[in-house]
Design an enzyme around this catalytic site. Structure first.
Site, PDB file in Angstrom:
ATOM      1  N   ASP A  22       0.758  -1.260   0.000  1.00  0.00           N
ATOM      2  CA  ASP A  22       0.000   0.000   0.000  1.00  0.00           C
ATOM      3  C   ASP A  22       0.793   1.318   0.000  1.00  0.00           C
ATOM      4  O   ASP A  22       1.601   1.548   0.900  1.00  0.00           O
ATOM      5  CB  ASP A  22      -0.866   0.113   1.255  1.00  0.00           C
ATOM      6  CG  ASP A  22      -1.587  -1.146   1.633  1.00  0.00           C
ATOM      7  OD1 ASP A  22      -1.470  -2.147   0.922  1.00  0.00           O
ATOM      8  OD2 ASP A  22      -2.272  -1.114   2.662  1.00  0.00           O
ATOM      9  N   SER A  79      -0.524   0.456   7.397  1.00  0.00           N
ATOM     10  CA  SER A  79      -0.940   1.659   6.661  1.00  0.00           C
ATOM     11  C   SER A  79      -1.633   2.680   7.553  1.00  0.00           C
ATOM     12  O   SER A  79      -2.212   2.341   8.581  1.00  0.00           O
ATOM     13  CB  SER A  79      -1.863   1.265   5.513  1.00  0.00           C
ATOM     14  OG  SER A  79      -1.099   0.628   4.521  1.00  0.00           O
ATOM     15  N   ASP A 139      -5.621   0.886   9.341  1.00  0.00           N
ATOM     16  CA  ASP A 139      -5.500   1.846   8.236  1.00  0.00           C
ATOM     17  C   ASP A 139      -6.239   3.161   8.514  1.00  0.00           C
ATOM     18  O   ASP A 139      -7.065   3.617   7.707  1.00  0.00           O
ATOM     19  CB  ASP A 139      -5.998   1.226   6.910  1.00  0.00           C
ATOM     20  CG  ASP A 139      -5.412  -0.158   6.677  1.00  0.00           C
ATOM     21  OD1 ASP A 139      -4.328  -0.439   7.233  1.00  0.00           O
ATOM     22  OD2 ASP A 139      -6.035  -0.961   5.961  1.00  0.00           O
TER      23      ASP A 139
END
Ligand code: FRU
Length: 484
Positions: A22, A79, A139
């Site tokens: 990512d 992330s 995330d």
């Protein structure tokens, strides 16, 4: 001239070496686009997850920096997102870049960090974690909500298939307000990497919020993909638009197999909403036949909204304007090519591995399917077929070159062309050493697929089996190798 490897992209961001997944934590500050990414600096598989860091003044040429955030006692660095805090609400200084990411070990908790040296190094907040939940949540994607004068945060409640919505006055104390998504959209995989922002609908000036929800697996062609919802957001709750039947439609940001974890830059200039995605798929990301590095990112793209003839609002995706700077020479130009059953062939720029941008309008007067094929002398080919009666563009990579590293790699992907009222389809196609991105010229769809040709594709051919068609305004630009 260089010893770069065969499939190293010429004009896409890649890490210099090691594994990448990512893109995340992206923020624009003082004329610099910062790109962080999930990185293993020690190997070519998913391990030792850290935040790698690259930066760019123009979104297309990247400078590579040392690792920005390394794993610590709280776990891998998963992330997250970054913001600027000009009002110093968090107390780290007006000039700081503030990031929130998931610390992942046995559990997944949310950790704050800030940088006082323009994103090169980060100090980890001693009060971490700032959010702890019992279940898998990751995330964090935070943004300043000007309408409410507070920070908002979306957190992927991965296994529960929902996005948790928080708010905060100071980036440290977060209040959970609502959960979005239970039972809505594609549900087959875990929900990951959210984003939420406001856009203006082209033409009407209406404002709508776009909520990005990456899912893995459960994408339209298998494996990972990015879905999105259009709706309204009041700082606490996201309310999705419904279709005429009262359902919340499932929508996809890209119609290829290799577009995942797409999120946007914070604080981009000129009200831009610029995104970038990971150009791979969890089905085979660790198997692709590259050597010194694994994975590249998509071209940077600009998000917009348009209303289609079904009354629904969809995202439009165009390459960021900076991408035009990559054009080197105009190597071919045809104002009109009439095509029928026999393919008309045009060479791709041979001196740079066929790396190019192709612009063309396909005018299918007779409604016959039109094939646009890239091929080489080894028998590898990619066949893109515009079918005007079905309003689709298909992309067949089953014979594109090396495909046997995963049974999930050979595939045909299909995009809706939205060309119901008009049989002309205008395309922009970007061919790099191991990827092809196809955009409808106004952004009505994007399609991103990896390919590993055994030798560079060296020609493009056009045919209309069972009818006649015109290829108009064909232009082929060679593209510079900006990574060399
Ligand atoms: C998405 C993802 C995220 C996570 C990261 C770990 O591809 O699974 O949910 O933060 O990758 O590398």
């Amino acid at each position: 001239t260089s010893n770069r490897e065969k499939y190293r992209p010429a004009f896409h961001h890649t890490p210099l070496y090691g594994w990448m997944n990512d893109p995340n934590g992206m923020v624009y500050k003082d004329g610099i686009w910062h790109l962080y990414y999930q990185w293993n600096p020690y190997g070519s598989k998913w391990q030792n997850l850290s935040w790698g860091h690259s930066s760019s003044k123009d979104l297309v040429t990247w400078e590579h920096h040392p690792v920005a955030i390394e794993p610590n006692g709280l776990g891998y660095v998963f992330s997250g997102s970054s913001v600027l805090d000009p009002d110093n609400t968090a107390g780290f200084g007006k000039d700081a870049i503030i990031s929130l990411y998931t610390s992942a070990a046995a559990s997944q908790i949310q950790s704050l960090a800030h940088s006082k040296d323009n994103g090169m190094t980060f100090e980890i907040y001693p009060g971490n974690p700032v959010i702890t939940l019992e279940s898998e949540a990751r995330d964090p994607n935070m943004f300043w909500n000007a309408a409410t004068g507070e920070w908002n945060l979306l957190l992927a409640h991965a296994l529960d298939h929902e996005m948790l919505i928080f708010r905060s006055p100071d980036l440290k104390n977060w209040t959970l307000n609502s959960a979005f998504g239970k039972g809505l959209g594609a549900q087959d995989g875990v929900w990951e990497c959210p984003d939420l922002f406001e856009l203006t609908v082209e033409g009407s000036g209406e404002k709508k919020w776009m909520l990005i929800c990456n899912i893995n697996p459960g994408g339209p062609f298998g494996g990972s993909a990015a879905q999105y919802f259009i709706g309204d957001f009041d700082g606490k709750t996201f309310t999705p638009d419904k279709d005429a039947d009262g359902n919340v439609p499932t929508k996809w940001m890209d119609f290829g197999k290799d577009h995942y974890a797409t999120v946007s830059w914070s604080d981009a200039p000129d009200n831009r909403r610029t995104v970038i995605g990971w150009m791979s798929n969890w089905q085979y990301a660790a198997e692709v036949p590259t050597m010194q590095f694994r994975s590249a990112n998509t071209l940077p793209r600009e998000m917009g909204l348009f209303k289609a003839s079904d009354g629904q609002i969809y995202v439009s995706t165009v390459p960021s304007p900076e991408v035009d700077m990559l054009r080197d020479r105009l190597v071919s130009r045809q104002s009109k090519l009439s095509v029928g059953k026999n393919p008309r062939k045009i060479s791709l720029p041979a001196d740079n591995d066929g790396i190019c941008e192709i612009l063309l309008d396909i005018d299918s007067r007779k409604g016959a399917p039109v094939s646009v094929m890239l091929s080489n002398d080894e028998g590898d080919y990619v066949d893109m077929v515009y079918n005007p009666s079905e309003s689709t563009l298909t992309f067949d990579r089953r014979k594109s070159g090396v495909t046997d590293f995963s049974q999930d790699f050979p595939a045909v992907t299909v995009a809706p062309t939205f060309s119901y009222d008009d049989s002309t389809l205008k395309l922009r196609i970007f061919v790099d050493r191991s990827s092809i991105e196809v955009f409808e010229a106004d952004g009505k769809f994007a399609m991103t697929n990896l390919v590993f040709p055994t030798a560079p594709y060296n020609r493009i051919s056009f045919s209309a089996d069972g009818g006649k068609a015109d290829i108009r305004n064909l232009k082929i630009f060679s593209i510079k190798d900006v990574n060399d």
